[in-house]
Design a protein around this motif. Structure first.
Motif, short mmCIF file in Angstrom:
data_model
loop_
_atom_site.label_atom_id
_atom_site.label_comp_id
_atom_site.label_asym_id
_atom_site.label_seq_id
_atom_site.Cartn_x
_atom_site.Cartn_y
_atom_site.Cartn_z
N ILE A 1 13.11 81.29 21.52
CA ILE A 1 12.29 82.51 21.56
C ILE A 1 13.00 83.68 20.86
CG2 ILE A 1 10.64 82.09 23.40
CD1 ILE A 1 12.40 83.10 25.45
N ASP A 2 14.33 83.65 20.86
CA ASP A 2 15.05 84.69 20.12
C ASP A 2 14.78 84.58 18.63
OD1 ASP A 2 16.08 85.81 22.31
OD2 ASP A 2 18.10 84.95 22.15
N ASN A 3 14.67 83.33 18.16
CA ASN A 3 14.47 83.11 16.71
C ASN A 3 13.03 83.21 16.29
OD1 ASN A 3 17.18 82.71 16.33
ND2 ASN A 3 17.04 80.48 16.64
N ALA A 4 12.12 83.29 17.24
CA ALA A 4 10.70 83.33 16.86
C ALA A 4 10.01 84.42 17.66
CB ALA A 4 10.06 81.98 17.13
N ARG A 5 10.50 85.64 17.49
CA ARG A 5 9.97 86.75 18.28
C ARG A 5 8.48 86.93 18.06
NH1 ARG A 5 13.44 89.16 21.24
NH2 ARG A 5 15.66 89.01 20.74
N PRO B 1 19.43 66.97 21.78
CA PRO B 1 18.67 68.14 22.26
C PRO B 1 17.57 67.76 23.25
CG PRO B 1 18.92 68.19 19.88
CD PRO B 1 19.44 66.86 20.32
N PHE B 2 17.30 68.67 24.15
CA PHE B 2 16.23 68.46 25.13
C PHE B 2 14.87 68.79 24.52
CE2 PHE B 2 19.86 68.93 27.91
CZ PHE B 2 19.59 68.06 28.94
N LEU B 3 14.90 69.74 23.59
CA LEU B 3 13.65 70.30 23.08
C LEU B 3 13.28 69.62 21.77
CD1 LEU B 3 11.82 72.60 23.96
CD2 LEU B 3 13.21 74.16 22.61
N MET B 4 12.02 69.20 21.69
CA MET B 4 11.57 68.54 20.46
C MET B 4 10.15 68.98 20.18
SD MET B 4 12.86 64.65 20.90
CE MET B 4 12.25 64.57 22.54
N PRO B 5 9.77 68.95 18.89
CA PRO B 5 8.36 69.22 18.61
C PRO B 5 7.51 68.09 19.15
CG PRO B 5 9.50 68.53 16.62
CD PRO B 5 10.54 68.65 17.68
N CYS B 6 6.28 68.41 19.48
CA CYS B 6 5.38 67.34 19.94
C CYS B 6 5.14 66.37 18.79
CB CYS B 6 4.10 68.01 20.44
SG CYS B 6 2.59 67.26 19.96
N ASP C 1 19.10 77.13 27.57
CA ASP C 1 19.74 77.80 26.42
C ASP C 1 18.96 77.50 25.15
OD1 ASP C 1 21.65 78.59 28.23
OD2 ASP C 1 22.99 76.89 27.79
N GLU C 2 18.55 76.25 25.02
CA GLU C 2 17.77 75.88 23.82
C GLU C 2 16.48 76.70 23.76
OE1 GLU C 2 17.10 71.63 23.40
OE2 GLU C 2 19.12 71.18 24.08
N LEU D 1 12.91 74.98 36.85
CA LEU D 1 12.02 75.19 35.69
C LEU D 1 11.08 76.37 35.94
CD1 LEU D 1 10.95 71.53 34.84
CD2 LEU D 1 12.24 73.06 33.36
N ILE D 2 10.49 76.38 37.12
CA ILE D 2 9.51 77.43 37.41
C ILE D 2 10.19 78.80 37.39
CG2 ILE D 2 7.95 78.36 39.20
CD1 ILE D 2 7.54 75.29 39.97
N ASP D 3 11.35 78.89 37.99
CA ASP D 3 12.04 80.17 38.02
C ASP D 3 12.38 80.63 36.60
OD1 ASP D 3 11.78 80.07 40.69
OD2 ASP D 3 13.89 79.61 41.14
N PHE D 4 12.79 79.67 35.76
CA PHE D 4 13.14 80.04 34.39
C PHE D 4 11.90 80.50 33.62
CE2 PHE D 4 13.42 78.97 29.90
CZ PHE D 4 14.59 79.62 29.53
N PHE D 5 10.85 79.70 33.67
CA PHE D 5 9.65 80.03 32.89
C PHE D 5 8.97 81.30 33.41
CE2 PHE D 5 8.80 76.88 29.61
CZ PHE D 5 9.77 75.93 29.89
N ALA D 6 9.02 81.50 34.71
CA ALA D 6 8.38 82.68 35.29
C ALA D 6 9.01 83.96 34.73
CB ALA D 6 8.49 82.65 36.81
N SER D 7 10.23 83.83 34.25
CA SER D 7 10.92 85.03 33.76
C SER D 7 10.90 85.13 32.23
CB SER D 7 12.37 85.03 34.27
OG SER D 7 13.03 83.91 33.71
N ARG D 8 10.15 84.29 31.57
CA ARG D 8 10.09 84.35 30.10
C ARG D 8 8.65 84.58 29.65
NH1 ARG D 8 14.57 83.83 31.61
NH2 ARG D 8 16.40 83.04 30.51
N GLU D 9 8.43 85.76 29.07
CA GLU D 9 7.08 86.17 28.67
C GLU D 9 6.40 85.20 27.71
OE1 GLU D 9 4.98 89.15 29.10
OE2 GLU D 9 6.07 88.90 30.99
N ASN D 10 7.16 84.66 26.78
CA ASN D 10 6.54 83.91 25.68
C ASN D 10 6.49 82.40 25.91
OD1 ASN D 10 6.34 86.33 24.50
ND2 ASN D 10 8.01 86.03 23.02
#
Ligand code: SF4
Lengths: 366, 178
Positions: A132-136, A70-75, A126-127, A163-172
């Motif tokens: 964000i879907d699982n932690a509304r 996975p790309f995403l990990m907790p700090c 996708d991750e 990255l910027i385009d993706f994050f700019a479109s995600r509120e959370n």
């Protein structure tokens, strides 16, 4: 391209990827490109036995590979599955073309030093969406600088644009890019919609000259911060590692003055400070790679956490002096200490640190 | 002695002392004057293996910190006094290492001395001990009482209370406030 590469290796399975295409197009002609079987990357990038500086050589061999984990990990600092302060690490690259003498990657990536970028990096989106879907209702800060500099080589990978385009479109979600470069060209033409924070590690000129090889100068970093601020990004700064060399106090205060002359305190999202800390293994590796660097020979002693740190009164005095300068600048800049006990935080700032969740939420929502 | 002879002597001494190869390499990597000065002092005060290793490491770090050579450090009056002074070889060897450490950690040493003199100025009675953190590696001060009776406890607590200002000052020094 601002950094030299000795070679680029492309895994067969990544040869037609958008990232490989971008990189190969932007690469100077003299850099040799080799294709390797997907399961041979590790072998192909292993430094020759007896190589003089395998870690340094690894930095100059870019590998375009597929990330299988996975790309995403907790700090690291987080205790539960996802860090309590909502800070997540997105690993889009491993290792860094710059060469700071104190860099922890010298220990962390000692056995796998090749500079890797991941052709399937968009899988990370996708991750993030699943997260964000699982932690509304929750907000997350996502940083890309755990094992690499966020913007080094961005001139040939252009990953920041995606990255910027993706994050700019995600509120959370808030993206945190952390860098010691001034590679900001890809940032300037995009609208981050307030969802992207760019932070710079700042050091006085003496540390930059002695220890931060191939990085942008402190003045260039501050100028780059000003430019991205004007382009709609949030900015933050890390005085980390703080190095208590003779004359450090004066030099850090001058650096802060230079920063605050360029960027008003109220425009700074946060300041973090952290004294130089090194495990014995990292200290050994760093000193053998940079035997003449006086910044690695400070008045450091083995602290209770098993790391060498500047002896406590000197370290805390430096924190307090710098914190006072920020305080006197007028605006309340949120500041925290990295990897220090709550008692140290209290001694420096006069109050216990906010709970990580509170800091995180504030940074994610502000 | 020419440089080759000095290196041969260094190798011989290293073999006698079973100096690890990495430390021998560090020694031989020094400039010729530093190699010779180190050989001289190692012989004069008969440094043992561990002492030789510590001296080489500390000298190397002082040289990097101060942009000087090891010979320059070994030629300073305080070091020459130890090398050529009275006393047994073992006591001069420990004095040498202590002097090198003071050069390597000047502020730490100064701070430790200041805090220790603050502690002794408190003139605390027997039964109260004040222990500073090792190498000032934390801001934690340990104050302990050893008592056998309620009266003794009362007496020590009173003494502690009288020393409150001094102890506070020490805690502030440990926290970098002074
Ligand atoms: S810029 Fe950061 S990641 Fe790169 S070498 Fe320096 S400390 Fe390491």
């Amino acid at each position: 391209m601002k950094f030299d590469l000795d070679a680029v290796l492309v895994e067969h399975g990544c040869a037609g990827s958008a990232l490989a295409t971008r990189i190969l197009r932007a690469l100077p002609r003299h850099v040799p490109v080799t294709h390797v079987a997907d399961n041979e990357t590790r072998e192909a990038t292993r430094p020759a036995s007896g190589a003089r500086d395998p870690f340094g050589a690894g930095k100059r061999r870019m590998v375009i590979a597929r990330r299988k984990t996975p790309f995403l990990m907790p700090c690291h600092a987080g205790s539960s599955r996802f860090a309590c302060c909502g800070y997540l690490v997105l690993t889009l690259a491993s290792n860094c073309p710059m060469d700071c003498s104190y860099c922890f990657l010298q220990e962390y990536l000692a056995d796998n030093p090749a500079f890797q970028v991941y052709a399937n990096f968009t899988d990370s989106f996708d991750e993030l969406d699943r997260l964000i879907d699982n932690a509304r209702g929750r907000s997350f800060r996502v940083g890309t600088a755990e094992l690499a500099d966020s913007l080094a080589f961005d001139s040939i990978t252009s990953i920041s644009r995606d990255l910027i385009d993706f994050f700019a479109s995600r509120e959370n979600l808030t993206l945190e890019l952390k860098t010691k470069t001034d590679e900001i060209e890809n940032l300037l033409g995009r609208d981050p919609r307030g969802r992207v924070l760019v932070s710079w590690t700042l050091s006085p000129a003496a540390v930059y000259r002695s220890s931060e090889h191939l990085t942008a100068s402190p003045t260039a970093r501050i100028a780059a911060a000003r430019a991205v601020l004007d382009a709609g990004y949030r900015v933050a700064f890390h005085l980390d590692p703080l190095i208590a060399y003779p004359g450090a106090e004066r030099d850090y205060l001058l650096l802060i003055d230079e920063l605050l002359d360029t960027i008003a305190p109220k425009q700074i999202s946060f300041i973090s400070m952290g004294g130089l800390r090194m495990t014995p293994r990292l200290r050994g590796a760093a000193r053998s790679r940079f035997p003449g660097d006086p910044m690695l020979c400070g008045e450091d002693v083995l602290a209770a956490d098993g790391r060498f740190r500047t002896f406590t009164p000197l370290r805390l005095n430096l924190y307090r002096t710098l914190a006072d300068r920020f305080r006197k600048a007028g605006a309340e800049i949120p500041a925290y200490l990295c990897m220090e006990a709550a008692s140290v935080h209290e001694s420096v700032f006069g109050a216990a640190p906010s709970r990580p969740a509170i800091i995180g939420n504030r940074l994610a929502r502000d | 002695m020419n440089a080759d002879e000095i290196d041969a002597q260094i190798r011989m001494l290293a073999a006698e002392r079973r100096l690890p190869p990495s430390h021998l390499a560090r020694w031989l990597a020094m400039d010729p004057a530093s190699r010779a000065a180190m050989l001289d002092i190692a012989r004069v005060i008969r440094l043992r293996t561990g002492q030789l290793m510590t001296a080489l490491e500390t000298l190397e770090e002082i040289a990097v910190r101060e942009h000087v050579t090891a010979a320059g450090v070994l030629g300073r009056p305080e070091i020459r006094r130890i090398a050529g002074g009275p006393g047994s070889a073992p006591s001069r060897a420990s004095a040498l290492l202590e002097a090198l450490r003071t050069l390597r950690y000047p502020l730490l040493k100064k701070m430790q001395e200041q805090i220790r003199s603050e502690v002794s100025a408190l003139k605390l009675p027997r039964g109260i001990s004040v222990v500073l953190p090792k190498e000032l590696g934390s801001d934690e001060l340990t104050v302990s009482l050893r008592v056998r009776s309620a009266a003794e406890l009362a007496r020590l607590l009173e003494a502690l209370d009288r020393s409150r200002t001094g102890l506070t000052r020490i805690i502030e020094m440990l926290g970098g406030k002074r």
